[in-house]
Design a protein around this motif. Structure first.
Motif, short mmCIF file in Angstrom:
data_model
loop_
_atom_site.label_atom_id
_atom_site.label_comp_id
_atom_site.label_asym_id
_atom_site.label_seq_id
_atom_site.Cartn_x
_atom_site.Cartn_y
_atom_site.Cartn_z
N ARG A 20 0.84 -1.20 0.00
CA ARG A 20 0.00 0.00 0.00
C ARG A 20 0.88 1.25 0.00
N SER A 24 -2.95 3.78 -3.47
CA SER A 24 -2.68 2.79 -4.50
C SER A 24 -2.00 1.57 -3.89
N TRP A 25 -2.02 0.47 -4.64
CA TRP A 25 -1.24 -0.72 -4.33
C TRP A 25 -0.21 -0.89 -5.44
N PHE A 33 -2.16 -0.16 -8.87
CA PHE A 33 -3.61 -0.35 -8.87
C PHE A 33 -4.22 0.62 -7.87
N ASP A 34 -5.00 1.55 -8.39
CA ASP A 34 -5.57 2.60 -7.56
C ASP A 34 -6.74 2.08 -6.72
N ILE A 35 -6.88 2.66 -5.54
CA ILE A 35 -8.02 2.36 -4.68
C ILE A 35 -9.13 3.34 -5.05
N TYR A 40 -12.58 0.21 -2.71
CA TYR A 40 -12.18 -1.10 -3.23
C TYR A 40 -11.09 -0.94 -4.28
N THR A 41 -10.45 -2.06 -4.65
CA THR A 41 -9.39 -2.06 -5.65
C THR A 41 -9.71 -3.08 -6.73
N VAL A 146 -11.81 -6.37 -3.14
CA VAL A 146 -11.15 -6.32 -4.44
C VAL A 146 -12.01 -7.00 -5.50
#
Length: 282
Positions: A20, A24-25, A33-35, A40-41, A146
């Motif tokens: 995290r 984003s992740w 990968f944006d939240i 959620y993602t 997710v």
């Protein structure tokens, strides 16, 4: 004790750990990968989708939420929560994944039960429908949500203590991969009499029920099997329509069968499900 988001997510492109960073992740290779604003993602890359909008539609998710919120399946949720917490060691945090979480009803009920019993859980809800995950994330900020597929779970190996598969599509090789050795798969399936009265309305004849008990899936040993059975009374054409829309019978029934169901204003139904617990071997 507390409910916390599950952290052991994996990049769906290279299977490396996601970390995290702000909203984003990211993985070590730089995939990001944006939240979403709802919390959620989306970890289902477009190249892994079989359609533009897979899974339940927005309307189906809304119907499922209305039906489950009315408490008709509370006995199922209670049985699942008891089974999960029976494997929980006091003082430790149990990591749980609902693979095919829908709009999050069963994880929310599990979290409530855990808090009542002063237990700690780290939870992840995953569904292939972005509408389902979006609805779940709006209702619960304590769980990680997710968009993903059971065929390739975006989860690091051997990081999950308990995995739920609720009326879903089990992919046992993936379930075994993400579960810790000795971890528990809790699978809920419709029993032979589940919603029999509705099925008698929409189908000309019913298929004979299977009498034999299925063998444990490869990589697992059976721990227990519980039958949850009760009666529910559904009043109103809208609630009956909501129920039908969240079952496979919506697509399996003929137009005539669906019309007969739509004409109902009340129905008394049998709820009959099998709650099976399997342990991950190895």
């Amino acid at each position: 004790m507390a409910i916390t988001p599950f952290q052991a997510l994996a990049c769906p492109l290279d299977n490396k750990a996601l970390r995290r960073q702000g909203a984003s992740w990211r993985c070590a290779d730089g995939h990001c990968f944006d939240i979403a604003s709802q919390g959620y993602t989306n970890l289902l890359p477009v190249q892994k989708k079989r359609s533009l909008d897979p899974g339940d539609s927005k309307e189906m998710v809304a119907a499922r939420r209305r039906y489950l919120s009315a408490g008709h399946y509370a006995p199922i949720a209670d049985a699942v929560s008891r089974a999960v917490l029976a494997d929980h060691t006091a003082g430790q945090t149990l990591s749980g994944l609902d693979a095919g979480c829908g709009e999050g009803y069963y994880l929310r009920q599990l979290a409530s039960a855990a808090l009542r019993e002063d237990r700690s859980l780290s939870l992840l809800g995953l569904d292939i429908s972005k509408w389902a995950v979006q609805a779940a994330a709006k209702q619960d900020k304590q769980t990680a949500w997710v968009v993903g597929s059971n065929a390739a779970l975006p989860v690091l190996p051997a990081t999950v203590d308990c995995l739920l598969c609720m009326f879903g599509f089990p992919v046992y090789a993936e379930f075994a991969r993400v579960l810790k050795p000795g971890g528990v798969l809790l699978q809920v399936d419709a029993g032979p009499d589940h919603l029999r009265e509705l099925r008698e309305v929409i189908y000309p004849t019913l298929k004979p029920a299977r009498s034999e008990e299925a063998a444990a899936p490869a990589g697992f040993t059976r721990l227990s099997r519980e039958i949850v059975s009760c009666r529910v009374d559904i009043a109103g054409a809208e609630q009956i329509a909501d129920l039908l829309s969240m079952t496979p019978h919506l697509y399996r029934a003929t137009a005539e069968g669906r019309a007969r169901a739509a004409a109902l204003t009340e129905i008394s139904l049998t709820v009959d499900v099998l709650v099976s617990r399997f342990a991950r071997m190895g």
